[in-house]
Enzyme design. Structure first.
Site, PDB file in Angstrom:
ATOM      1  N   GLU A  72      -3.975  -9.291   3.630  1.00 29.39           N
ATOM      2  CA  GLU A  72      -4.751  -8.923   4.819  1.00 29.39           C
ATOM      3  C   GLU A  72      -5.921  -9.848   5.082  1.00 29.39           C
ATOM      4  OE1 GLU A  72      -3.490  -6.860   2.651  1.00 29.39           O
ATOM      5  OE2 GLU A  72      -2.748  -5.046   3.598  1.00 29.39           O
ATOM      6  N   GLU A 107       0.836  -1.216   0.000  1.00 31.48           N
ATOM      7  CA  GLU A 107       0.000   0.000   0.000  1.00 31.48           C
ATOM      8  C   GLU A 107       0.859   1.249   0.000  1.00 31.48           C
ATOM      9  OE1 GLU A 107      -4.046  -0.561   2.110  1.00 31.48           O
ATOM     10  OE2 GLU A 107      -2.550  -1.593   3.352  1.00 31.48           O
TER      11      GLU A 107
END
Ligand code: TC6
Length: 698
Positions: free
Chosen positions: A125, A105
């Protein structure tokens, strides 16, 4: 305070190197240092381009998992990512190793992304019960399209750098070190010799709204009956990235992340992740060097032996299989060959590698072929006499210093070790079938096992790609003891009024892939029958004993392989149908014992199953058979189908509450004292206001 970031500025290029071993996880200190470095570079008029790279083995492999569930510390990762995205000077990231989770990210927020050829990029995640909460759900679909982004985010699987380039996730796969390539690119940009891709030039997949919405709809349909809360929220966020204004999209993602991170599922999945890493840590072994292993002997070419040989061969060892005669050896080697052919068919192994690999495989019918082996794993018939005879023979054949392992699932490793003149070299390695697939390896440390032999077992497990859990010697070690308790509890319910089908439904509903009676049918009822028969003479006659399984075996109902067990199987079928004859056997057994069947709910079945497993876990801890509660959880998660998102029986006991579960056990103990009596550890923990997790000292 340790600096987790180093900055050097040369000819207008500020190189910011992240240095937070072991995996550069984006913990609070690193986030703070990164923010400072960015602000400084922004303010420094001599800096024109910022290169962001990482020292050590990897680009940040994610947010720091240990911080989830703790009070948040500023700056948050989304803020750092926003600062990168908003930086008025171009930021080039140079990735290597594993660019995962928050690490990816961070890269997504930059202006240019380079990666060296070995980099793996992913957003795992979802495997932790959460979603990419630092802008990933918003930035990734814009860059590579909703369909590809949803694929990455809902599977959690990483992709190689080459694939990332094809998808447009990165701008280049560098030749050699990405950091140097990034610095060269920055210098060329400053010299006016290269232009960096500008945001305006990048494709924005939002332009094709109908395709985006179609991808969202498909993903929703594909969810099926999954009970995990994260995947649907990831899809919602991707939809929001299209439908909402940019800032609202980020806010939507933030809210969804906050919601997920505090769910019990996320806590359980984090626990499983940390349990896996913790299991390999044994302070007493820290300074112990494992023995060198190059050549492995495997005794037995049955399902288990051939699976173990396959796993060892695939991990690069030289393997010699021993069988009692040529016919059995040929069959054993053929099983290994078939396993490896399957790997070729699945594209996991090239035909050429398959051939070279096979040159490391051999077989023999005489133990003397093991004279040069560094490790011998015995996977013969589960019988103490058979095993001790093999170990006595091995003792006369193998070289000094070779490790001798038995793949027993219940037997006393101390007694097997005593059959040799070198008990220090003997250890239990309990593989799970199919051994080339199943992740779990119980490392059974006997009384006289040398520490370097234990260390060797852990090193072997790592190379085999297995999760090793240390266990002490007892009947069934960790996993089979907990399993036996689980089955005893459900057998009591069977006699008290539940049907096997109702119990299976309840446990599948709770998250197990199969119920206990489906598993018994699959494995064969005769295996546990043989064990019960072996233990019969030591059984306390005052203990409650459910004989339904024995009755079914006597009727020839040995499970799937016999076409009938608890269920009835049509020719070749792997799922069975309910069978009234079984219910009759159960009813007859109740009548014989004078048991009036009562109504049992699914909730009661689930509660008793959990209570039995956690109580046996507590006993295992008291007896020091397991080093820590999370090791018990890990065994159940990786070897017995316990749902990962529930974290294991000890984690669940913590979640339900120790006091409540202890009182439940006391209630049950009024019916049957020996089985249900709460282990003393419950009281000890409750008295000190502690939980099982407090015994997991990191
Ligand atoms: C996320 O990023 C969410 C973002 C949203 C934010 C809003 N944190 O596995 P190894 C430790 S979620 C803390 O043995 P390998 C690990 O415990 C995260 N610690 O090494 C171990 O410690 P020990 C998304 C971590 O080479 C040591 O590092 N990321 C983390 O076999 C070595 O680990 C992931 O899910 C972490 N994130 O494999 C990636 N990662 O030595 C998780 C590792 O004290 N990590 N540690 O026992 C991995 O998949 C693997 O660690 C690996 C390296 C592939 C990076």
């Amino acid at each position: 305070m340790v600096d987790t970031v180093r900055v050097s500025t040369t000819d207008g290029v500020a190189t910011v190197v992240i240095d937070n071993p072991p995996v550069n996880a984006l913990g609070a200190d690193l986030r703070r240092d990164l923010m400072t470095a960015l602000r400084d570079a922004e303010a420094d008029a001599s800096v024109q381009v910022i290169v962001l790279a990482a020292a050590g083995r990897t680009w940040p492999a994610g947010a720091d998992i240990r911080e989830f569930g703790q009070p948040p510390r500023d700056p948050w990762l989304p803020e750092v990512c926003s600062a990168v995205a908003a930086c008025p000077k171009p930021v080039i990231v140079a990735m290597h190793g594993n660019a995962l989770g928050g690490g990816l990210e961070l890269a997504l927020a930059a202006h240019v992304r380079l990666a060296d050829p070995g980099t793996r990029l992913g957003l795992p995640e979802v495997t932790l019960g959460i979603l990419p909460g630092a802008g990933g759900t918003q930035r990734l679909p814009r860059l590579i399209g909703a369909r590809a982004a949803l694929g990455m985010m809902t599977s959690g699987l990483p992709i190689p750098a080459e694939r990332a380039l094809e998808l447009g996730l990165i701008d280049a796969v560098t030749e050699g070190e990405a950091r140097l390539a990034a610095q060269r690119l920055a210098a060329a940009h400053i010299a006016g010799e290269a232009s960096l891709p500008s945001a305006a030039e990048r494709p924005d997949h939002r332009m094709d709204a109908s395709d985006w919405l179609a991808a969202v709809t498909e993903a929703r349909k594909g969810l099926g009956v999954s009970r995990l809360p994260a995947p649907p929220r990831i899809i919602d966020c991707v939809e929001a990235a299209l439908l909402l204004p940019e800032e609202e999209g980020f806010a939507y993602e933030r809210t969804a992340f906050e919601e997920l991170v505090s769910t019990p599922e996320a806590a359980a999945l984090r626990h499983a992740f940390l349990a896996e890493r913790r299991a390999a840590r044994h302070p007493e072994l820290a300074a112990t060097k494992p023995r060198e292993i190059a050549e492995i002997g495997v005794i037995g070419g049955g399902l288990m032996g051939s699976g173990i040989a396959t796993a060892c061969l695939a991990a690069g060892y030289r393997v010699t299989m021993i069988e009692r005669d040529d016919q059995a050896l040929t069959a054993g080697l053929a099983r290994v060959a078939t396993n490896r052919d399957r790997a070729v068919a699945k594209g996991q192994l090239s035909v050429a590698d398959r051939e070279t690999e096979w040159s490391r495989m051999s077989g023999a019918t005489a133990m003397s072929a093991l004279a040069g082996a560094d490790l011998v794993i015995e996977a013969a018939f589960e019988d103490e006499g058979v095993k001790t005879a093999i170990f006595a023979e091995l003792d006369g054949v193998v070289k000094p210093g070779a490790v001798l392992a038995t793949n027993t699932s219940y037997l006393d490793v101390n007694r097997i070790a005593a059959a040799t003149s070198r008990p220090g070299d003997v250890i239990g390695l309990h593989f799970f079938s199919p051994a080339q697939v199943m992740k779990l390896l119980e490392v059974v440390v006997a009384e006289r096992t040398s520490p370097d032999v234990t260390a060797t077992a852990f090193a072997l497990a790592k190379r085999l790609g297995k999760v090793a859990v240390r266990a002490g010697v007892c009947d069934g070690f960790i996993g089979n003891r907990v399993l036996t308790a689980y089955r005893t509890a459900t057998d009591f319910l069977l006699e008290d009024g539940a049907s096997p089908y109702q119990i299976d439904r309840a446990m599948v509903g709770w998250g197990f892939p199969l119920g206990p009676y489906q598993v018994l049918d699959m494995a064969g009822l005769d295996i546990s029958w043989a064990r019960r028969t072996r233990l019969a003479e030591h059984r306390d006659p005052s203990e409650r004993y459910v004989a339904i399984g024995d009755r079914l075996c006597k009727l020839g109902r040995l499970g799937q392989k016999a076409g009938r067990g608890y269920y009835l199987y049509a020719e070749g079928a792997r799922t069975g149908t309910e069978d009234p004859e079984v219910l009759e056997v159960i009813a007859a057994e109740r009548t014989a014992k004078g048991i009036e069947p009562r109504r049992i709910t699914e909730a009661e079945i689930q509660r008793r199953a959990l209570a039995a497993m956690a109580n046996e876990g507590a006993r295992i801890l008291e007896e020091k058979i397991a080093a820590r509660p999370s090791d018990i959880d890990l065994v159940m998660l990786t070897g017995y189908g316990f749902p990962r998102w529930r974290g294991g029986p000890m984690q669940m006991a913590d979640q339900v509450g120790l006091l409540e579960l202890r009182d439940t056990l006391r209630d049950y103990a009024r019916e049957e004292e020996t089985f249900w009596r709460p282990a003393a550890l419950w009281d000890e923990l409750i008295k000190n206001g502690r939980k099982f997790a407090d015994l997991n000292a990191d």
